[in-house]
Motif scaffolding. Sequence first.
Motif, short mmCIF file in Angstrom:
data_model
loop_
_atom_site.label_atom_id
_atom_site.label_comp_id
_atom_site.label_asym_id
_atom_site.label_seq_id
_atom_site.Cartn_x
_atom_site.Cartn_y
_atom_site.Cartn_z
N MET A 1 78.33 -64.73 18.91
CA MET A 1 77.75 -64.27 17.64
C MET A 1 76.59 -65.16 17.22
SD MET A 1 78.71 -61.49 16.54
CE MET A 1 77.94 -61.54 14.95
N SER A 2 76.67 -66.44 17.51
CA SER A 2 75.52 -67.30 17.19
C SER A 2 74.33 -66.96 18.09
CB SER A 2 75.90 -68.77 17.31
OG SER A 2 76.20 -69.10 18.64
N LEU A 3 74.59 -66.50 19.31
CA LEU A 3 73.49 -66.06 20.18
C LEU A 3 72.86 -64.77 19.65
CD1 LEU A 3 74.78 -66.64 23.81
CD2 LEU A 3 72.92 -67.79 22.66
N VAL A 4 73.67 -63.92 19.04
CA VAL A 4 73.13 -62.67 18.49
C VAL A 4 72.20 -62.97 17.32
CG1 VAL A 4 73.79 -60.54 17.30
CG2 VAL A 4 75.04 -61.26 19.31
N LYS A 5 72.49 -63.99 16.54
CA LYS A 5 71.67 -64.35 15.38
C LYS A 5 70.46 -65.22 15.76
CE LYS A 5 75.67 -64.34 12.37
NZ LYS A 5 76.54 -65.17 11.53
N LEU A 6 70.34 -65.56 17.03
CA LEU A 6 69.31 -66.49 17.48
C LEU A 6 67.86 -66.04 17.23
CD1 LEU A 6 69.07 -69.24 18.87
CD2 LEU A 6 68.98 -68.03 21.03
N PRO A 7 67.48 -64.76 17.44
CA PRO A 7 66.06 -64.41 17.25
C PRO A 7 65.55 -64.67 15.84
CG PRO A 7 67.16 -62.67 18.44
CD PRO A 7 68.21 -63.63 18.02
N ILE A 8 66.35 -64.41 14.84
CA ILE A 8 65.93 -64.63 13.46
C ILE A 8 65.82 -66.12 13.18
CG2 ILE A 8 66.60 -64.30 11.05
CD1 ILE A 8 67.90 -61.65 12.01
N LYS A 9 66.73 -66.90 13.71
CA LYS A 9 66.67 -68.35 13.51
C LYS A 9 65.43 -68.95 14.19
CE LYS A 9 71.61 -69.12 13.10
NZ LYS A 9 72.79 -69.75 13.70
N VAL A 10 65.11 -68.45 15.38
CA VAL A 10 63.96 -68.98 16.12
C VAL A 10 62.66 -68.66 15.39
CG1 VAL A 10 62.61 -68.70 18.24
CG2 VAL A 10 65.06 -69.03 18.37
N LEU A 11 62.51 -67.44 14.91
CA LEU A 11 61.29 -67.09 14.18
C LEU A 11 61.15 -67.91 12.90
CD1 LEU A 11 60.85 -63.25 14.51
CD2 LEU A 11 59.33 -65.04 15.28
N GLY A 12 62.25 -68.08 12.18
CA GLY A 12 62.20 -68.90 10.97
C GLY A 12 61.87 -70.34 11.26
N TRP A 13 62.46 -70.89 12.31
CA TRP A 13 62.20 -72.27 12.68
C TRP A 13 60.76 -72.46 13.10
CZ3 TRP A 13 61.05 -73.81 17.80
CH2 TRP A 13 60.95 -75.18 17.98
N PHE A 14 60.24 -71.52 13.89
CA PHE A 14 58.89 -71.67 14.40
C PHE A 14 57.84 -71.54 13.30
CE2 PHE A 14 55.06 -70.60 16.76
CZ PHE A 14 55.10 -71.55 17.75
N THR A 15 58.03 -70.58 12.39
CA THR A 15 57.05 -70.43 11.32
C THR A 15 57.12 -71.59 10.32
OG1 THR A 15 58.58 -69.01 10.12
CG2 THR A 15 56.92 -67.94 11.46
N ALA B 1 60.75 -65.49 20.30
CA ALA B 1 61.67 -64.49 19.76
C ALA B 1 62.09 -63.50 20.83
CB ALA B 1 61.03 -63.76 18.59
N LEU B 2 61.19 -63.16 21.75
CA LEU B 2 61.55 -62.24 22.82
C LEU B 2 62.57 -62.86 23.77
CD1 LEU B 2 58.11 -60.59 23.61
CD2 LEU B 2 60.04 -59.60 22.38
N VAL B 3 62.40 -64.12 24.08
CA VAL B 3 63.38 -64.81 24.92
C VAL B 3 64.73 -64.88 24.22
CG1 VAL B 3 63.97 -67.04 25.95
CG2 VAL B 3 61.68 -66.11 26.21
N SER B 4 64.72 -65.19 22.94
CA SER B 4 65.98 -65.26 22.22
C SER B 4 66.58 -63.88 22.01
CB SER B 4 65.80 -65.99 20.88
OG SER B 4 64.88 -65.29 20.08
N LEU B 5 65.76 -62.83 22.01
CA LEU B 5 66.30 -61.47 21.93
C LEU B 5 67.09 -61.13 23.18
CD1 LEU B 5 66.38 -58.77 20.36
CD2 LEU B 5 64.35 -58.13 21.67
N VAL B 6 66.60 -61.55 24.33
CA VAL B 6 67.34 -61.32 25.57
C VAL B 6 68.66 -62.09 25.53
CG1 VAL B 6 67.30 -61.73 28.06
CG2 VAL B 6 65.29 -60.82 26.92
N LEU B 7 68.62 -63.33 25.04
CA LEU B 7 69.84 -64.11 24.91
C LEU B 7 70.81 -63.47 23.92
CD1 LEU B 7 68.55 -67.78 24.94
CD2 LEU B 7 69.85 -66.61 26.71
N SER B 8 70.27 -62.85 22.88
CA SER B 8 71.16 -62.21 21.91
C SER B 8 71.82 -60.97 22.49
CB SER B 8 70.40 -61.87 20.64
OG SER B 8 69.52 -60.78 20.85
N LEU B 9 71.12 -60.26 23.38
CA LEU B 9 71.75 -59.12 24.04
C LEU B 9 72.88 -59.58 24.96
CD1 LEU B 9 68.63 -56.95 24.87
CD2 LEU B 9 70.31 -56.58 23.06
N VAL B 10 72.67 -60.68 25.66
CA VAL B 10 73.73 -61.26 26.48
C VAL B 10 74.88 -61.70 25.58
CG1 VAL B 10 74.31 -63.21 27.98
CG2 VAL B 10 72.19 -61.94 28.33
N GLY B 11 74.56 -62.28 24.45
CA GLY B 11 75.59 -62.70 23.50
C GLY B 11 76.38 -61.53 22.96
#
Length: 73
Positions: free
Chosen positions: A54-68, A16-26
């Motif tokens: 915009m899909s990069l911005v939504k990435l952290p929530i998707k990653v956490l849901g997918w992983f859990t 989620a932290l990695v995808s958070l950085v990607l979402s900031l770039v997004g």
Amino acid sequence: MAHCRPLGLLLGLPFALVSLVLSLVGAVVWILGTLLSCICPCCICCAGIANVAMSLVKLPIKVLGWFTDLIPC
């Protein structure tokens, strides 16, 4: 207790932290793409770039849901 995943959040936190950085770039790319599409409406590719951002911005929530969802009880 169908959703018994107590450590899913902790295990998915690095992803989620990695995808958070990607979402900031997004978010930055989305703002730039929106500004470019407002300045020059003929640039339709800027709207596509903004949609991808915009899909990069939504990435952290998707990653956490997918992983859990992958962690068995």
